[in-house]
Write an enzyme that holds these catalytic residues in place. Structure first.
Site, PDB file in Angstrom:
ATOM      1  N   ARG A 155       3.679  15.287   6.122  1.00 46.72           N
ATOM      2  CA  ARG A 155       4.518  15.490   7.257  1.00 46.72           C
ATOM      3  C   ARG A 155       6.130  15.505   6.694  1.00 46.72           C
ATOM      4  NH1 ARG A 155       3.238  11.726  12.220  1.00 46.72           N
ATOM      5  NH2 ARG A 155       1.903  10.849  10.858  1.00 46.72           N
TER       6      ARG A 155
ATOM      7  N   LYS B 269       5.813  10.326  -0.663  1.00 44.83           N
ATOM      8  CA  LYS B 269       6.378  10.107   0.497  1.00 44.83           C
ATOM      9  C   LYS B 269       7.399   8.733   0.055  1.00 44.83           C
ATOM     10  CE  LYS B 269       4.664   8.096   4.015  1.00 44.83           C
ATOM     11  NZ  LYS B 269       3.801   8.121   5.607  1.00 44.83           N
TER      12      LYS B 269
ATOM     13  N   LEU C 232       0.939  -1.046  -0.051  1.00 40.44           N
ATOM     14  CA  LEU C 232       0.006   0.085  -0.001  1.00 40.44           C
ATOM     15  C   LEU C 232       0.749   1.125   0.092  1.00 40.44           C
ATOM     16  CD1 LEU C 232      -2.891  -1.030   2.411  1.00 40.44           C
ATOM     17  CD2 LEU C 232      -2.648  -1.460   0.111  1.00 40.44           C
ATOM     18  N   ALA C 233       0.551   2.161  -1.109  1.00 39.29           N
ATOM     19  CA  ALA C 233       1.547   3.273  -1.241  1.00 39.29           C
ATOM     20  C   ALA C 233       0.989   4.505  -1.899  1.00 39.29           C
ATOM     21  CB  ALA C 233       2.924   3.000  -1.972  1.00 39.29           C
TER      22      ALA C 233
ATOM     23  N   ASN D 137       7.227   8.800   8.373  1.00 41.63           N
ATOM     24  CA  ASN D 137       6.153  10.015   8.118  1.00 41.63           C
ATOM     25  C   ASN D 137       6.790  11.453   8.294  1.00 41.63           C
ATOM     26  OD1 ASN D 137       3.674   8.297   8.434  1.00 41.63           O
ATOM     27  ND2 ASN D 137       4.284   8.018  10.528  1.00 41.63           N
TER      28      ASN D 137
ATOM     29  N   THR E 195      -7.643   1.820   4.063  1.00 38.38           N
ATOM     30  CA  THR E 195      -6.885   0.590   3.556  1.00 38.38           C
ATOM     31  C   THR E 195      -7.663  -0.450   3.093  1.00 38.38           C
ATOM     32  OG1 THR E 195      -7.028   0.220   5.935  1.00 38.38           O
ATOM     33  CG2 THR E 195      -4.940   1.050   5.094  1.00 38.38           C
TER      34      THR E 195
HETATM   35  C1  UD1 Z   1      -3.138   1.696   9.774  1.00 44.28           C
HETATM   36  C2  UD1 Z   1      -4.167   0.672  10.555  1.00 44.28           C
HETATM   37  C3  UD1 Z   1      -3.931   0.600  11.964  1.00 44.28           C
HETATM   38  C4  UD1 Z   1      -2.652   0.257  12.212  1.00 44.28           C
HETATM   39  C5  UD1 Z   1      -1.352   1.421  11.574  1.00 44.28           C
HETATM   40  C6  UD1 Z   1      -0.244   0.799  11.528  1.00 44.28           C
HETATM   41  C7  UD1 Z   1      -6.144   0.826   9.194  1.00 44.28           C
HETATM   42  C8  UD1 Z   1      -7.720   1.305   9.235  1.00 44.28           C
HETATM   43  N1  UD1 Z   1      -5.571   1.141  10.128  1.00 44.28           N
HETATM   44  O1  UD1 Z   1      -3.643   2.995  10.257  1.00 44.28           O
HETATM   45  O2  UD1 Z   1      -4.632  -0.385  12.834  1.00 44.28           O
HETATM   46  O3  UD1 Z   1      -2.082   0.220  13.656  1.00 44.28           O
HETATM   47  O4  UD1 Z   1      -1.806   1.333  10.117  1.00 44.28           O
HETATM   48  O5  UD1 Z   1       0.734   1.778  10.992  1.00 44.28           O
HETATM   49  O6  UD1 Z   1      -6.007   0.005   8.129  1.00 44.28           O
HETATM   50  N2  UD1 Z   1      -3.181   3.668   2.396  1.00 44.28           N
HETATM   51  C9  UD1 Z   1      -3.375   3.584   1.065  1.00 44.28           C
HETATM   52  N3  UD1 Z   1      -4.874   3.994   0.813  1.00 44.28           N
HETATM   53  C10 UD1 Z   1      -5.633   4.525   1.419  1.00 44.28           C
HETATM   54  C11 UD1 Z   1      -5.302   4.688   2.660  1.00 44.28           C
HETATM   55  C12 UD1 Z   1      -3.987   4.372   3.207  1.00 44.28           C
HETATM   56  O7  UD1 Z   1      -2.756   3.088  -0.021  1.00 44.28           O
HETATM   57  O8  UD1 Z   1      -6.812   4.689   1.087  1.00 44.28           O
HETATM   58  C13 UD1 Z   1      -1.915   3.130   2.635  1.00 44.28           C
HETATM   59  C14 UD1 Z   1      -1.080   4.528   3.249  1.00 44.28           C
HETATM   60  O9  UD1 Z   1      -0.413   5.135   2.006  1.00 44.28           O
HETATM   61  C15 UD1 Z   1      -0.184   3.803   4.020  1.00 44.28           C
HETATM   62  C16 UD1 Z   1      -0.690   2.613   4.689  1.00 44.28           C
HETATM   63  O10 UD1 Z   1      -1.838   2.390   3.552  1.00 44.28           O
HETATM   64  O11 UD1 Z   1       1.031   3.318   3.577  1.00 44.28           O
HETATM   65  C17 UD1 Z   1      -1.532   2.784   5.883  1.00 44.28           C
HETATM   66  O12 UD1 Z   1      -2.206   3.907   6.010  1.00 44.28           O
HETATM   67  P1  UD1 Z   1      -2.397   5.198   7.130  1.00 44.28           P
HETATM   68  O13 UD1 Z   1      -3.405   6.053   6.705  1.00 44.28           O
HETATM   69  O14 UD1 Z   1      -1.025   5.413   7.697  1.00 44.28           O
HETATM   70  O15 UD1 Z   1      -3.014   4.239   8.052  1.00 44.28           O
HETATM   71  P2  UD1 Z   1      -3.191   4.417   9.702  1.00 44.28           P
HETATM   72  O16 UD1 Z   1      -4.186   5.421  10.143  1.00 44.28           O
HETATM   73  O17 UD1 Z   1      -1.681   4.829  10.242  1.00 44.28           O
HETATM   74 MG    MG Z   2      -0.025   5.386   9.262  1.00 42.81          MG
END
Ligand code: UD1
Ligand code: MG
Length: 471
Positions: free
Chosen positions: A15, A22, A8-9, A230, A80
């Protein structure tokens, strides 16, 4: 092992305060997202899908020449869970173990991925979650277990009650192994009725629990593998950890480092036994160093092959081959297409480009050699230059075996100097020199006996008489 990895990227990474996505920022010489992709590959993934979104073109470009990686675009960042739905829609059903990794979590080891997959297979799990117990769990999803310790659900920090926030300290790392078939069949059950209005992939755990599908959690053996990036401060911290990891591996395999904090080695570099890396050395790309070499100090080599027993001091080099026993530097610049044959010597303030320097040949001082084929046993005098560029075209210089080129010689290409020829110092060579010949191109020396002495005493007298004021 046959498995799929989804990285997932798509996130923006506000930040980082950057115009670039990133995951395109570099850790050593590779973009952040390259690392989890590579760990997945090392763990045996036969299919790797990167979910791109923010700065999609820049992230795609990273894998443009990587046949193992496909990129799928998530045009809206709805969470996610939504990212995984995009992969399913783009790729159709994925079967077999499906590992989810984050593009901004580069320290994940292949062996950790393997153990996650093995756990999933051994228990026929629908999902295995990699978990951790950080000192400060704020912001992480929390693992909820039942009285028997079975995993029941993951509750996002923002959706926890204050009591859950305080007591549930085991956290979701965001790394999972799913059964691909069951994920494809059930992912549409994820909704977005939560504090952030997002589709949470974490909801799959609760969904499976209610379906009676087996789910378990694996506590990570080394928390530092889960460090995410981050900000640029975290990027520097993660870089330091990776630098140590690589350098400690090299030292364990027989490489000496005067100060490992001042040596940076990329993940695709190899260094042979009893070689020494001195401070301020950076080895990038597919550089390979043989045994018994000394590299550095102050040296940056990118895609350079160095054979056994060579030494490269204070040098910058790209796409170059250095054979055994060669000595380079201090302060040489080796540009693409340089090939230094056995025991050759390239000395100080010397630049070589797209040229072969023959066995035992020497270019010791202040020279530029470009587009040149040089034989063995050649000596190039200080300050000699191949004039390879006419302003439009590049031309080649050919120098035979055992040629002696005097200092300050200009060789205006295209030009050839035959075996065993001798070129007088300060010549501008515009015509081919036959083998065994002497070529000199300079005006004759003029001598006037006593002239300098007379001139000096005349000037001193003029000064004494005050005839000419000093300025
Ligand atoms: C997520 C987890 C959380 C965990 C944490 C660990 C979920 C709902 N929560 O939270 O339980 O403790 O990671 O770091 O999954 N991304 C996409 N598309 C999206 C959203 C996110 O590709 O629509 C990618 C982001 O680029 C990132 C990763 O998924 O690499 C995680 O996304 P992020 O928004 O950081 O999730 P957290 O809120 O940190
Ligand atoms: Mg995160």
């Amino acid at each position: 092992m046959s498995m799929t990895a989804i990285v997932l990227a798509a996130g923006e990474g506000t930040r980082m305060k950057s115009r670039h996505p990133k995951v395109a920022h570099k850790l050593l010489d590779k973009p952040l997202v390259w690392w989890p992709v590579n760990a997945a590959r090392e763990a045996g993934a036969d299919r790797i899908v990167v979910v791109v979104g923010h700065g999609a073109d820049e992230v795609r470009a990273i894998f443009a020449n990587d046949p193992d990686v496909e990129c799928v675009e998530q045009t809206e960042r709805l969470g996610t869970g939504h990212a995984m739905m995009c992969v399913r829609d783009a790729l159709g059903a994925f079967q077999g173990p499906t590992v989810v990794l984050y593009g901004d979590t580069p320290l994940m080891r292949a062996e950790t991925i393997r153990s996650l997959v093995n756990e999933t297979k051994a228990n026929h799990n629908a999902c295995t979650v990699l978990t951790m117990s950080p000192a400060d769990p704020t912001g992480y999803g929390r693992i909820k277990r039942d009285a028997n310790g079975g995993v029941v659900a993951i509750i996002e920090h923002k959706d926890c009650t204050p009591e859950e926030q305080a007591t549930l300290t085991e956290c979701n790392s965001g790394i999972y192994c799913f059964c691909g078939r069951r994920l494809t069949e059930n992912i549409d059950k994820i909704g977005n009725d939560n504090a952030q209005g997002e589709y949470y992939l974490t909801d799959m755990v609760g969904i499976y629990h209610e379906m009676g599908e087996p789910v378990s959690a694996l506590l990570a053996a080394d928390d530092s593998e889960l460090l995410g990036v981050n900000s640029r401060v975290q990027l520097a911290q993660v870089t330091k950890i990776m630098q140590r990891r690589i350098n400690e591996q090299l030292m364990a395999s027989g490489v000496t480092m005067l100060d490992p904090d001042q040596v940076w080695v990329g993940p695709e570099v190899s260094v042979g036994q009893d070689s020494e890396l001195l401070p301020q050395t950076m080895l990038w790309g597919k550089t390979s160093i043989g045994e018994d070499c000394v590299i550095g100090p102050n040296t940056r080599l990118t895609n350079v092959t160095v054979a056994d027993g060579a030494s490269v001091e204070e040098t910058v080099g790209y796409d170059t081959v250095i054979e055994s026993g060669v000595t380079v530097g201090p302060r040489a610049y080796l540009r693409p297409g340089t090939h230094l044959l056995k025991n050759a010597h390239v000395g100080t303030h010397v630049e070589i480009k797209n040229s072969t320097i023959g066995e035992g040949s020497k270019v010791p001082h202040l020279s530029y050699i470009g587009d040149t084929q040089m034989g063995s046993g050649v000596n190039i005098g200080a300050g000699s230059i191949t004039c390879n560029y006419d302003g439009v075209f590049k031309h080649r210089t050919t120098i035979g075996n055992d040629v002696f080129v005097g200092s300050d010689t200009m060789m205006v290409a295209p030009v050839a100097i035959g075996d065993g020829a001798l070129v007088g110092a300060s010549s501008c060579i515009t015509e081919d020199v036959p083998a065994g010949a002497l070529a000199v191109e300079r005006s004759e020396q003029v001598m006037i006996e006593g002239y300098a002495t007379k001139r000096m005493s005349r000037l001193k007298e003029e000064k004494a008489r005050g005839e000419r004021a000093e300025r």
